[in-house]
Design a protein around this motif. Structure first.
Motif, PDB file in Angstrom:
ATOM      1  N   VAL A 105      28.082  -1.997  63.453  1.00 24.80           N
ATOM      2  CA  VAL A 105      28.015  -0.667  64.063  1.00 24.80           C
ATOM      3  C   VAL A 105      29.407  -0.189  64.469  1.00 24.80           C
ATOM      4  O   VAL A 105      29.761   0.979  64.257  1.00 24.80           O
ATOM      5  N   VAL A 167      24.638   2.279  58.231  1.00 22.27           N
ATOM      6  CA  VAL A 167      25.016   2.866  59.515  1.00 22.27           C
ATOM      7  C   VAL A 167      26.175   3.831  59.335  1.00 22.27           C
ATOM      8  O   VAL A 167      26.219   4.906  59.962  1.00 22.27           O
ATOM      9  N   LEU A 213      20.702   2.382  61.980  1.00 21.46           N
ATOM     10  CA  LEU A 213      20.507   1.086  62.614  1.00 21.46           C
ATOM     11  C   LEU A 213      19.118   0.529  62.314  1.00 21.46           C
ATOM     12  O   LEU A 213      18.956  -0.687  62.130  1.00 21.46           O
TER      13      LEU A 213
END
Length: 283
Positions: A105, A167, A213
């Protein structure tokens, strides 16, 4: 009361109402997240019960021997008998998955922000990322092993490598989601790039990041086990291979059941976290 500030009793009802409203809002998003967890876990338990019944019926109808298809009872007995071993492997796989997702992330959002800052970087780096993502992982596994070794860092690196692309694309789309009229309004009001980023682009990107996600989280456990299969690092993937090589199918299926449950719980927690963040921010 000399030297003290005067008390404005007229503001007391307003302050009380504000505190009450904040408390109600906090309870609301917490309750929404908890409801998602309870509902989805309940659905998974019901689905698992149906699978066990069908599994037992198939084993009974086919008279399948234990070394071909163990019954759910035998798998449960293997789970209990090897609880410590499975728990240790589960913890290693889960820890590597969480750390890998966190790294993924950070890299993905950072790259998406870079692409917003520099269209030139977007045009030059994105084709390279697509090329890397299209390469079969088994082809670059030796390189990953050289870079990260055969321990848990190999699993973390593989999880980050296999999950950051979804992501990153979602975050980039989220940063670009605000309309031109909204961006023009911010410029007209004299807002800087960073003010526009924090007040317009980031709130717009949050739902997109959670979508990416969710997509990454649904396969993160499998990515971790894939890395363990290829590198031999400890975890559920290696435990499954060892159990299969020893023809201990009860233990192997117990590890499969645990990994499936873990993947579903990971996906469910992602949804609950998204619900909590979006409800709290009012998005």
């Amino acid at each position: 009361m000399n030297g003290s500030n005067p008390v404005n009793y007229a503001q007391a009802p307003v302050l009380a109402a504000t505190i009450s409203t904040d408390a109600i809002a906090a309870r609301t998003w917490q309750a929404a997240a908890a409801r998602v967890l309870v509902d989805r876990i309940g659905d998974f338990v019901a689905f698992g019960a149906v699978v066990c019944v069908v599994w037992a019926a198939i084993s009974y109808a086919l008279h399948a021997p234990d070394y071909v298809l163990p019954t759910p009872t035998e798998v449960a007995a293997a789970l209990v008998a090897n609880g410590g071993l499975i728990a240790g492997a589960t913890w290693l796989t889960l820890w590597c998955t969480v750390v890998g997702i966190a790294v993924s992330v950070c890299i993905a959002v950072g790259l998406a922000l870079l692409f917003v800052l520099s269209p030139l970087a977007d045009r030059t780096v994105t084709p390279l990322l697509i090329a890397i993502r299209s390469i079969p992982m088994i082809a670059i596994t030796p390189l990953v092993v050289v870079l990260f070794g055969r321990d848990r860092w190999n699993t973390i690196g593989m999880v980050a490598l296999l999950t950051f692309f979804q992501v990153m694309l979602a975050a980039k789309r989220g940063f670009d989601a605000p309309s031109q009229s909204m961006l023009e309004l911010m410029r007209t009001c004299g807002a800087s790039f960073w003010q526009t980023l924090l007040k317009v682009r980031v709130p717009s990107a949050v739902p997109f990041v959670f979508t990416g996600l969710r997509l990454a989280g649904s396969s993160a456990i499998l990515c971790a086990m894939f890395a363990e299969w290829l590198s031999g690092s400890p975890g559920l993937g290696t435990l499954m291979l060892d159990a299969y090589s020893k023809q201990n199918l009860g233990l192997m299926w117990a590890a499969v059941a645990v990994s499936t449950t873990l993947a579903y719980l990971f996906f469910t927690l992602t949804i609950a976290l998204e619900r909590a963040v979006l409800d709290r921010s009012g998005t």
